[in-house]
Design an enzyme around this catalytic site. Structure first.
Site, PDB file in Angstrom:
ATOM      1  N   HIS A  49       9.145  -9.642   5.715  1.00  0.00           N
ATOM      2  CA  HIS A  49       9.012  -8.208   5.420  1.00  0.00           C
ATOM      3  C   HIS A  49       9.971  -7.400   6.303  1.00  0.00           C
ATOM      4  CE1 HIS A  49       6.940  -4.298   5.058  1.00  0.00           C
ATOM      5  NE2 HIS A  49       6.416  -4.783   3.944  1.00  0.00           N
TER       6      HIS A  49
ATOM      7  N   PHE B 226       7.875   1.818  -0.701  1.00  0.00           N
ATOM      8  CA  PHE B 226       8.869   1.985   0.372  1.00  0.00           C
ATOM      9  C   PHE B 226       9.555   3.357   0.369  1.00  0.00           C
ATOM     10  CE2 PHE B 226       8.801  -2.709  -0.135  1.00  0.00           C
ATOM     11  CZ  PHE B 226       8.413  -3.048   1.148  1.00  0.00           C
TER      12      PHE B 226
ATOM     13  N   ASP C 122       0.847  -1.187   0.000  1.00  0.00           N
ATOM     14  CA  ASP C 122       0.000   0.000   0.000  1.00  0.00           C
ATOM     15  C   ASP C 122       0.882   1.237   0.000  1.00  0.00           C
ATOM     16  OD1 ASP C 122      -2.741  -0.270   0.012  1.00  0.00           O
ATOM     17  OD2 ASP C 122      -2.994   0.435   2.062  1.00  0.00           O
TER      18      ASP C 122
ATOM     19  N   TYR D 253       2.180   4.789   1.473  1.00  0.00           N
ATOM     20  CA  TYR D 253       2.117   5.426   2.789  1.00  0.00           C
ATOM     21  C   TYR D 253       0.896   6.341   2.834  1.00  0.00           C
ATOM     22  CZ  TYR D 253       7.050   4.000   3.256  1.00  0.00           C
ATOM     23  OH  TYR D 253       8.215   3.290   3.329  1.00  0.00           O
TER      24      TYR D 253
END
Length: 220
Positions: free
Chosen positions: A187, A78, A65, A67
């Protein structure tokens, strides 16, 4: 439908833009931008594609998703815009890069420099409501990003796919490991990084594979 996206991707994905799910998705997203705060800024929804043309992709890094706080998201998974404090996952990514390839932690969390070298920084969902993680999931973006991975998987080879966490790994099931390199680990989130993300050496492994196949390594 005239989608504002880099020309090579526009050609490859042309049929996708005409499908009913994408028309519905576009209507939904357009209405969201008109009625509430949504990230990234509308002009940056396809930023990952605009910096990394289809035939230039060397690495695919999958996120989930964007931020969802002000000033962070700019269409690259990221990555945050210049001057924004590093989110925890990005902090851990930079720690692993330092450990793996010896590169010091940068001053900016803006990963455009990776995208411009051939790293497709692809979120599974390309938009999100402010302060509401996952709010644009199951609206069609996942179908679209599956199509993106499918096009790369069938028309390109010798790509490194970096899949962190179970969600990304599920999206990687259509990739042929005999024609590409698939790197998987937990992750980089603080919840899971210590369970196998740290020490995965994905950055050096990616560059070794690219070099073996006559491609310029990424300057992480």
């Amino acid at each position: 439908m005239d989608v504002k996206i880099e020309a090579s991707w526009k050609a490859v994905l042309a049929e996708e833009f005409e499908k009913p799910y994408f028309v519905q998705l576009t209507d939904f997203v357009r209405n969201e931008y008109l009625t509430t705060a949504v990230y990234p800024p509308a002009g940056l929804i396809f930023n990952a594609f605009n910096h990394c043309p289809f035939d230039k992709v060397k690495v695919v890094l999958l996120g989930q998703d964007p931020y969802h706080e002000p000033g962070e998201a700019h269409g690259l998974c990221f990555s945050v815009q210049d001057g924004v404090r590093f989110p925890p996952s990005l902090q851990n990514i930079f720690k692993e890069i330092k450990s793996d390839v010896g590169k010091p932690v940068p001053l900016s969390g803006n990963l455009t420099r990776w995208a411009d070298q051939g790293v497709l920084l692809l979120n599974a969902t390309l938009t999100v409501r402010a302060h509401q993680a996952g709010s644009h999931q199951n609206r069609g973006w996942e179908t679209f990003t599956n199509a993106v991975i499918g096009k790369l998987a069938t028309q390109r080879e010798h790509i490194v796919y970096i899949l962190w966490g179970a969600y990304a790994q599920r999206k990687g099931q259509m990739i042929d490991p005999s024609r590409n390199l698939i790197l998987q680990s937990p992750h980089p989130s603080p919840l899971s990084a210590s369970r196998g993300f740290f020490g995965n050496k994905h950055f050096s492994k990616a560059n070794a594979y690219l070099s073996e196949n006559g491609l310029t390594p990424i300057e992480w």
